[in-house]
Design an enzyme around this catalytic site. Structure first.
Site, PDB file in Angstrom:
ATOM      1  N   TYR A 174       1.028  -1.177   0.027  1.00 57.25           N
ATOM      2  CA  TYR A 174      -0.210   0.111   0.022  1.00 57.25           C
ATOM      3  C   TYR A 174       0.889   1.293  -0.104  1.00 57.25           C
ATOM      4  O   TYR A 174       0.599   2.276  -0.786  1.00 57.25           O
ATOM      5  CB  TYR A 174      -0.859  -0.023   1.224  1.00 57.25           C
ATOM      6  CG  TYR A 174      -1.763   1.092   1.316  1.00 57.25           C
ATOM      7  CD1 TYR A 174      -2.994   1.222   0.522  1.00 57.25           C
ATOM      8  CD2 TYR A 174      -1.627   1.967   2.308  1.00 57.25           C
ATOM      9  CE1 TYR A 174      -3.880   2.346   0.830  1.00 57.25           C
ATOM     10  CE2 TYR A 174      -2.307   3.186   2.669  1.00 57.25           C
ATOM     11  CZ  TYR A 174      -3.423   3.351   1.760  1.00 57.25           C
ATOM     12  OH  TYR A 174      -4.157   4.199   2.085  1.00 57.25           O
ATOM     13  N   LYS A 178       0.871   4.019  -2.971  1.00 62.65           N
ATOM     14  CA  LYS A 178       0.681   5.392  -2.718  1.00 62.65           C
ATOM     15  C   LYS A 178       1.594   6.332  -2.816  1.00 62.65           C
ATOM     16  O   LYS A 178       1.464   7.645  -3.371  1.00 62.65           O
ATOM     17  CB  LYS A 178       0.019   5.495  -1.172  1.00 62.65           C
ATOM     18  CG  LYS A 178      -1.266   4.825  -0.882  1.00 62.65           C
ATOM     19  CD  LYS A 178      -2.456   5.326  -1.771  1.00 62.65           C
ATOM     20  CE  LYS A 178      -3.979   5.106  -1.270  1.00 62.65           C
ATOM     21  NZ  LYS A 178      -4.781   5.478  -2.255  1.00 62.65           N
TER      22      LYS A 178
END
Length: 306
Positions: A174, A178
């Site tokens: 993640y 991001k």
């Protein structure tokens, strides 16, 4: 929503991952400011598996019940065909497209040594590829409009995270995705400005399906009706402004948004430096690096290490 002119009256706005959480809050906020909204949601669970219902249709019904205009799109925006059909949906229903809010995502958290290739690929696919493909499809239409001599005042709002800015323990996939979104935002802002397209990113903190387990007990709504600092609706006003004509001239920027706080993030900048004008030996390079580090600002801590 049927009242006077709002900040986004006349604009057509696409919001991905808009069936719940932040995306739903954004869709409703844009509609409240007069926008016509394409509500995209694949209807999957927190882990990306197919869900039993259609949340996009429910958000459309909410908007219509308040006098707004919206259409549901259930395609997979992490595929070329799904992203193209998202833009086609906006054009077919409303005849134009002005703002794209990339918001869709899910989690498959693991410590790095337990993170398998499938969990890496799935998260990077939805977050990073799921930003790139809708952005590419929308940008192609805006570029064609600009080349045809028609005025373009387009806006893109990408969704990063504090994990992308600082890293987050247990979220290597993640965090990487991001962080990649931030790089994509900067490149898109530079490349698309000539066509009248502004591209910015937010790093929101709010109570959603993706955060309620990670921050159990710290994001609960306050009792007694006080200000709920973790409500996703707190983030949406900034997103609406960035997605409107009112944000003219703002591009290539990253904002943190949480509760009543908005912060402009300043990103990587050169710090202390040394240049000897010739090649260093390893020992010399190490000595120089240690000296530079002694005068550099320490990095902010990775989430989960505090």
């Amino acid at each position: 929503m049927t009242g006077g002119a709002g900040l986004c009256t006349g604009r057509v706005v696409i919001v991905t991952g808009a069936g719940r959480g932040l995306g739903r809050a954004h869709a409703l906020a844009f509609a409240a400011e007069g926008a016509k909204v394409v509500v995209n949601d694949l209807g999957v669970g927190l882990d990306g598996a197919p869900g039993p219902d259609g949340p996009a249709a429910r958000v459309v019904a909410e908007i219509e019940a308040l006098g707004g205009e919206a259409v549901a799109h259930g395609g997979d925006i992490a595929t070329g065909g799904g992203a193209d059909s998202l833009v086609e949906c906006a054009l077919a229903r409303f005849g134009r497209m002005d703002t794209l809010v990339n918001n869709a995502g899910f989690l498959r958290d693991r410590m790095l040594v337990n993170l398998d290739e499938g969990d890496w690929d799935a998260v990077v696919r939805v977050h990073l590829k799921g930003h790139f493909l809708p952005l590419r499809a929308a940008a192609a239409w805006w570029r064609a409009e600009a080349k045809a001599g028609r005025r373009v005042a387009a806006r893109v709002v990408n969704t990063s995270s504090g994990a992308g800015l600082l890293g987050s323990v247990g979220q290597g996939n993640y965090s990487a995705a991001k962080a990649g979104i931030l790089g994509l935002t900067l490149v898109a802002a530079a490349e698309l400005e000539r066509y009248g397209v502004q591209v910015n990113a937010i790093a929101p903190a709010a109570r959603t399906r993706m955060t309620e387990q990670a921050f159990a007990g710290t994001m609960a709504a306050p009792e007694g009706g006080g200000f709920d600092a973790m409500a996703p609706e707190n983030v949406s006003p900034l997103v609406v402004w960035l997605g409107s004509d009112a944000s003219a001239g703002v591009t290539g920027r990253v904002f943190e948004a949480e509760g009543g706080r908005i912060t402009v993030m300043e990103g990587w900048r050169p710090g202390p430096t040394a240049d000897r004008g010739a090649r260093w030996s390893p020992a010399e390079a190490g000595e120089a690096a240690a000296k530079l580090l002694s005068s550099a600002r320490p990095p902010l801590p990775v989430y989960g290490t505090r």
